[in-house]
Design an enzyme around this catalytic site. Structure first.
Site, PDB file in Angstrom:
ATOM      1  CG  ASP A 298      -5.151  -4.107  -0.370  1.00 50.70           C
ATOM      2  OD1 ASP A 298      -5.573  -4.590  -1.428  1.00 50.70           O
ATOM      3  OD2 ASP A 298      -5.089  -4.751   0.698  1.00 50.70           O
ATOM      4  CD  GLU A 345      -9.035  -4.056  -3.381  1.00 48.33           C
ATOM      5  OE1 GLU A 345     -10.201  -4.328  -3.728  1.00 48.33           O
ATOM      6  OE2 GLU A 345      -8.613  -4.227  -2.232  1.00 48.33           O
ATOM      7  CG  ASP A 398      -4.804 -11.094  -3.161  1.00 50.21           C
ATOM      8  OD1 ASP A 398      -3.808 -11.617  -2.628  1.00 50.21           O
ATOM      9  OD2 ASP A 398      -5.310 -10.035  -2.757  1.00 50.21           O
TER      10      ASP A 398
END
Length: 511
Positions: A298, A345, A398
């Site tokens: 992430d 990401e 998300d």
């Protein structure tokens, strides 16, 4: 796992699985989901981080970068092993099958886990005791700090570590030794729970591999301030004499967040980590690879450069870019562990140095098809701009769900999507019921080697089923699905799609 081979799969957190005990876990329903994925021609199961949850029940604010979530430990196997009495699973509260009621689930689950630990230490066989002891020894480098941290946190009523007695917050050796002794039983309980987590996850992973399914994990770049990691090694973070961060993580202002995002995580002292050969990160990635076949990192851009916000500032507006560790970090990890099966990401403010770092190691990036229709035909997330070395998503945890996005998207975005996807009615005026699967098909047809779809999108669920709304701390991370929501023809449909787009070896089913 070869990230260059075409494959597809689903994004579903373990806690979102069905099950009778209030939250998805590593038990029977996880095995059923793996079998269903295999029948659907899907070969990847991406979860969110499997660490203990933090504030707001978020798996991205975990109190340990190494520990597993005790809430994911399946209880039925503990009964089968003779450690938890069968009566403990009688009269289960009427938990919501569609949402995790964290306030009810956490105390009920942990009561059973503590009871199972008591049963183990009282009645376990010698082979089981020996297996546990051997595992505990191999995991000691992180486990001993975690069990002490968790036991102390319990003893202090959940207070953050900097609010403990000063000698404990400062980690004075005499105070730590006294705590190890007085909290030995609690530490044993937390160690037992971690062992159960590891054993159950390893068994699930073996079952998945046997069915041709690979587990994909998720690794947050930062750790929580109130974590065993920061408490154990405060010298690796920017903290003041009161153990508070002097600078915190976030991201700069943009069109979506005029104040930016102030996440609040303490920032690493990369120079000190470098002086130790990035040993903490090597250990962290080694642990991640023991739990999954591939993992997503992430906020990958933070390794090239990160947004540093003064801790005294209430928003991220006053932040600045600071250099990350770059190639040196991943080179050290690769030298220690070999080729790294990592997905980067790479969303947000992406600069040439981020792209160079990603491409230096051959890490695939991410393209979110749902977000492509806010621009024009030049938008890089449109499938005709994808490259093989990327991962095409229909949407993410998300994002709003595909159907939720459609219902709230501007008319111009819907019209563009309708033309591109050939769904959503003339000019985007339809109800959007066909849009989720059209997005899934678009991602699957991409030249991207990997394609992933959220469970909500393949089930064509609305925005009330989304997993997370960034910037909010209530109502997130609680969504669960039920098998009654899964149409009987969904698995064959996904299998045909995977075969037609070269993502599975399944023969096309006869029309």
């Amino acid at each position: 796992m070869d990230l260059r081979q075409r494959a597809s799969g689903l994004v579903l957190h373990i806690t979102s699985l069905p099950g009778p005990h209030g939250i998805g876990d590593l038990g029977e329903e996880a095995y059923r989901f793996v079998d269903w994925l295999a029948s659907a021609g899907q070969t990847i199961w991406q979860t969110l981080p499997v660490n203990p949850i933090g504030p707001g029940n978020s798996p991205y604010q975990c109190p340990s970068a190494f520990a597993g979530s005790g809430l994911m430990v399946a209880l039925a196997p503990l009964v089968q092993r003779g450690w938890l009495p069968a009566e403990a699973l009688h009269d289960v509260p009427a938990f919501d099958a569609a949402r995790v009621d964290w306030g009810a689930v956490i105390p009920w689950r942990w009561s059973r886990l503590r009871e199972a630990a008591e049963g183990f230490f009282a009645n376990a066989s010698e082979p089981d005791r020996a297996t546990f002891a051997a595992w505990r020894a191999t995991q000691a480098s992180w486990l001993e700090e975690w069990t002490l941290f968790a036991a102390l946190k319990d003893a202090h009523g959940g207070q953050p570590w900097w609010a403990w007695a000063p000698e404990l917050a400062r980690r004075e050796p005499a105070a730590l030794q006294a705590a190890r002794t007085s909290l030995a039983a609690a530490r044993d309980t937390h160690a037992f729970v971690q062992w159960c987590f590891d054993e159950q996850l390893a068994a699930l992973r073996a079952h998945a591999q046997a069915r041709g399914v690979r587990l994909m994990g998720d690794l947050p770049i930062f750790v929580a301030h109130d974590s065993a990691d920061v408490w154990a090694r405060p010298d690796l973070y920017f903290l003041d004499e009161h153990h508070q961060p002097t600078v915190v993580a976030g991201c700069p202002p943009d069109g979506f967040s005029p104040d930016g995002q102030r996440w609040g995580n303490p920032l690493y002292r990369w120079d000190r980590m470098a002086a130790e050969g990035y040993a903490w990160w090597v250990a962290r990635v080694r642990r991640a690879l023991a739990q999954a076949d591939v993992f997503r990192i992430d906020h990958f851009r933070g390794f090239a450069g990160y947004w540093e916000v003064p801790a005294s500032c209430p928003t991220a507006r006053e932040g600045r870019w600071a250099p990350g560790p770059g190639v040196a970090l991943f080179q050290a990890i690769q030298d220690a562990l070999g080729a790294l099966p990592i997905v980067a990401e790479d969303l947000g403010t992406i600069t040439p140095d981020v792209i160079a770092l990603r491409d230096h190691f051959g890490f695939p990036g991410m393209r979110i098809v749902q977000e492509a229709f806010s621009g024009d035909a030049n938008h890089g997330f449109l499938p005709h701009h994808h490259v093989p070395a990327c991962l095409a998503y229909s949407s993410t945890h998300d994002s709003d769900t595909a159907l939720g996005w459609w219902r709230h998207a501007p008319a111009a975005h819907r019209a563009f999507a309708a033309e591109y996807l050939q769904a959503g009615g003339p000019g985007g005026t339809g109800d959007g019921s066909d849009v989720p699967m059209a997005l899934v098909r678009a991602a699957s047809r991409s030249v991207a080697a990997l394609a992933l779809f959220t469970m909500q999108d393949v089930l064509s669920l609305g925005g009330e089923h989304r997993m997370n709304l960034p910037g909010t701390d209530r109502g997130n991370w609680s969504w669960r699905f039920t098998w009654s929501q899964v149409p009987a023809d969904l698995a064959p449909t996904l299998a045909r799609m995977a075969a037609a787009t070269g993502r599975a070896a399944f023969p096309l089913l006869a029309a």
